[in-house]
Design a protein around this motif. Structure first.
Motif, PDB file in Angstrom:
ATOM      1  N   THR A  15      18.986  55.501  57.270  1.00 32.62           N
ATOM      2  CA  THR A  15      19.154  54.047  57.205  1.00 32.62           C
ATOM      3  C   THR A  15      18.159  53.420  56.244  1.00 32.62           C
ATOM      4  N   ILE A  16      16.935  53.875  56.241  1.00 32.66           N
ATOM      5  CA  ILE A  16      15.915  53.299  55.349  1.00 32.66           C
ATOM      6  C   ILE A  16      16.288  53.515  53.879  1.00 32.66           C
ATOM      7  N   ASP A  17      16.885  54.656  53.573  1.00 29.13           N
ATOM      8  CA  ASP A  17      17.335  54.919  52.201  1.00 29.13           C
ATOM      9  C   ASP A  17      18.386  53.906  51.778  1.00 29.13           C
ATOM     10  N   LEU A  18      19.357  53.670  52.637  1.00 33.65           N
ATOM     11  CA  LEU A  18      20.417  52.713  52.337  1.00 33.65           C
ATOM     12  C   LEU A  18      19.875  51.289  52.231  1.00 33.65           C
ATOM     13  N   LEU A  23      18.516  46.634  48.976  1.00 32.83           N
ATOM     14  CA  LEU A  23      17.529  45.642  48.516  1.00 32.83           C
ATOM     15  C   LEU A  23      17.361  45.693  47.003  1.00 32.83           C
ATOM     16  N   TYR A  24      17.369  46.875  46.456  1.00 33.30           N
ATOM     17  CA  TYR A  24      17.273  47.024  45.001  1.00 33.30           C
ATOM     18  C   TYR A  24      18.455  46.351  44.311  1.00 33.30           C
TER      19      TYR A  24
END
Length: 138
Positions: A15-18, A23-24
């Motif tokens: 989830t943090i990767d997504l 955000l990017y």
């Protein structure tokens, strides 16, 4: 994260990767919208879009040409050919640099004088609007 499934290592996004990718993308879009704003009462045309209003210094234009010409073909293909053929493959790239200089010195002034900034514009000027449409679609 990495995990083993059936003896093979499988990678997956957490989830943090997504969230970071999302955000990017949002930040990139916000910066693009902010930079592309135009002052009230001003309009932009193709010269502004394709030539940056003729306001860029020579080194920025040169860097843009180099960046636009670099692709997987140069990074992977030319390296592989260099391994197989040897240094002779470098002649291909040196020749391309020479051709870019010739085009910039002799053809570019003609195109700019006639207001031709894109390949579809050139094709329309040279062959007519139907060829431009075919090029733009395909």
């Amino acid at each position: 994260t990495n995990s083993l499934q059936g003896g093979k290592q499988v990678m997956s996004l957490d989830t943090i990767d997504l969230v970071i990718v999302g955000l990017y993308a949002v930040a990139l879009f916000a910066i693009a919208i902010f930079v592309s704003r135009e002052p009230a009462g001003e309009t932009k045309d193709t010269e502004d879009y394709f030539l940056a209003g003729k306001a860029l210094p020579w080194w920025a234009i040169g860097a843009s040409l180099i960046a636009a010409n670099i692709s997987a073909e140069q990074i992977i293909g030319q390296s592989g050919q260099g391994f197989v053929v040897g240094l002779a493959i470098a002649a291909y790239e040196w020749q391309a640099a020479l051709v870019l200089i010739i085009v910039a010195a002799f053809f570019l002034p003609i195109f700019l004088k006639r207001g031709i900034y894109t390949m579809p514009q050139f094709l329309e000027t040279r062959f007519g609007p139907s060829v431009k449409t075919i090029m733009a679609v395909f």
